[in-house]
Design a protein around this motif. Structure first.
Motif, short mmCIF file in Angstrom:
data_model
loop_
_atom_site.label_atom_id
_atom_site.label_comp_id
_atom_site.label_asym_id
_atom_site.label_seq_id
_atom_site.Cartn_x
_atom_site.Cartn_y
_atom_site.Cartn_z
N PRO A 138 -6.85 14.36 11.25
CA PRO A 138 -6.82 13.32 12.32
C PRO A 138 -6.25 11.98 10.90
O PRO A 138 -5.93 10.52 10.82
N GLN A 139 -7.46 11.53 9.85
CA GLN A 139 -7.88 10.36 8.97
C GLN A 139 -6.51 10.44 8.22
O GLN A 139 -5.71 9.42 7.61
N ILE A 140 -5.74 11.38 7.70
CA ILE A 140 -4.84 11.19 6.80
C ILE A 140 -3.06 10.70 8.24
O ILE A 140 -2.87 10.23 7.75
N LEU A 141 -3.66 11.26 9.62
CA LEU A 141 -2.47 10.18 9.92
C LEU A 141 -2.52 8.04 9.72
O LEU A 141 -1.27 7.73 9.99
N ASN A 142 -4.07 8.53 10.05
CA ASN A 142 -4.80 6.88 10.06
C ASN A 142 -4.27 6.23 8.84
O ASN A 142 -3.32 5.43 8.47
N ASP A 143 -3.80 7.02 7.32
CA ASP A 143 -3.76 6.94 5.88
C ASP A 143 -2.01 6.82 6.30
O ASP A 143 -1.87 5.51 5.85
N LYS A 163 0.69 -1.44 -0.31
CA LYS A 163 -0.41 -0.02 0.05
C LYS A 163 0.87 1.27 -0.04
O LYS A 163 1.89 1.10 1.08
N ILE A 164 0.64 2.08 -1.57
CA ILE A 164 1.78 3.24 -1.02
C ILE A 164 0.92 4.51 -1.26
O ILE A 164 0.03 4.93 -1.89
N LEU A 165 1.40 5.91 -0.35
CA LEU A 165 0.22 6.94 0.12
C LEU A 165 0.75 7.76 -0.64
O LEU A 165 2.72 7.89 -0.43
N VAL A 166 0.56 8.57 -1.52
CA VAL A 166 1.55 9.66 -2.43
C VAL A 166 0.64 11.11 -1.57
O VAL A 166 -0.42 11.31 -2.11
N PHE A 167 1.65 11.74 -1.49
CA PHE A 167 1.49 12.90 -1.21
C PHE A 167 1.73 14.44 -2.53
O PHE A 167 2.90 14.39 -1.84
#
Length: 228
Positions: free
Chosen positions: A69-74, A2-6
């Motif tokens: 909060p949602q970003i930290l969870n992601d 799982k990759i999260l791209v900012f």
């Protein structure tokens, strides 16, 4: 994985640097398919950190009511974080810097000596998380532009961190530059395959990625005074 791209560019999908990031991800997906999520940071409600340390006193809950909060969870649910952004004043664009400041809930107030410097221990295990910085720059030279942001990134993420820096990045949004940018993006894609296979990039690959696509003097003459 799982990759999260900012995507830290205020241009959102029109970001010059995002061309590089997508090519890198294409290369990674050539090796094995990944679950990739993009976040345009400019579109999120992220207040500035107030330095109140409330988050470190009440179980990691920030006093600011916004999207963090949602970003930290992601972040916690991701195996790999990619920070894709253009170089602004030798650093991060302001929205992305605000996001990084607001990751304070993921560390404690304790001070731990790590090698030759002190740090705040994290509240979660990031030992297997990969951190990648992909940064484009409007100037034609890689030297004397990326040193500060590269050092800063490795200080923030001392383990499993990769930095990719690419000069002349406005060329990726110029159709007339396709004969040059197309082959370069293939090099980026090959780098993605290399990283997916080895968890690293060779010095030779990094040197290719940071090399100007056209001669510095020619690029400067073409772009001088133009808005990107």
């Amino acid at each position: 994985m799982k990759i999260l791209v900012f995507n830290g560019s205020p241009k959102r999908e029109k970001s010059d640097t995002l061309h590089i990031t997508r090519a890198f991800l294409d290369g990674m997906n050539d090796v094995h398919q990944n679950d990739v999520e993009f976040i345009n940071v400019i579109d999120k409600r992220i207040g500035y950190c107030k330095g109140c340390f409330v988050c470190k006193q009440n179980g990691g809950i920030c006093d600011i009511d916004d999207d963090m909060p949602q970003i930290l969870n992601d972040i916690l649910e991701s195996d790999m974080l990619i920070f894709s952004f253009p170089l602004y004043c030798y650093s991060f664009p302001a929205p992305l810097k605000a996001l990084l400041d607001r990751t304070m809930p993921l560390s404690t107030l304790a001070m731990l000596k790590d090698g030759d410097h002190y740090c705040h221990p994290t509240t979660h295990d990031f030992s297997k998380t990969r951190f990648v910085m992909i940064c484009g720059c409007g100037f034609p030279d890689a030297k004397h532009n990326f040193e500060a942001i590269t050092l800063q990134f490795h200080r923030m993420f001392p383990n499993n961190a990769l930095t990719v820096t690419v000069p002349e990045s406005p060329m990726f949004n110029a159709q007339e530059a396709a004969p040059v940018t197309g082959p370069f993006l293939e090099i980026v894609r090959a780098a993605g395959r290399e990283y997916a296979s080895t968890d690293m990039l060779s010095p030779d690959t990094l040197a290719k990625l940071s090399s100007p696509m056209i001669p510095e003097e020619l690029y400067a003459r073409i772009c001088s005074g133009r808005q990107s």
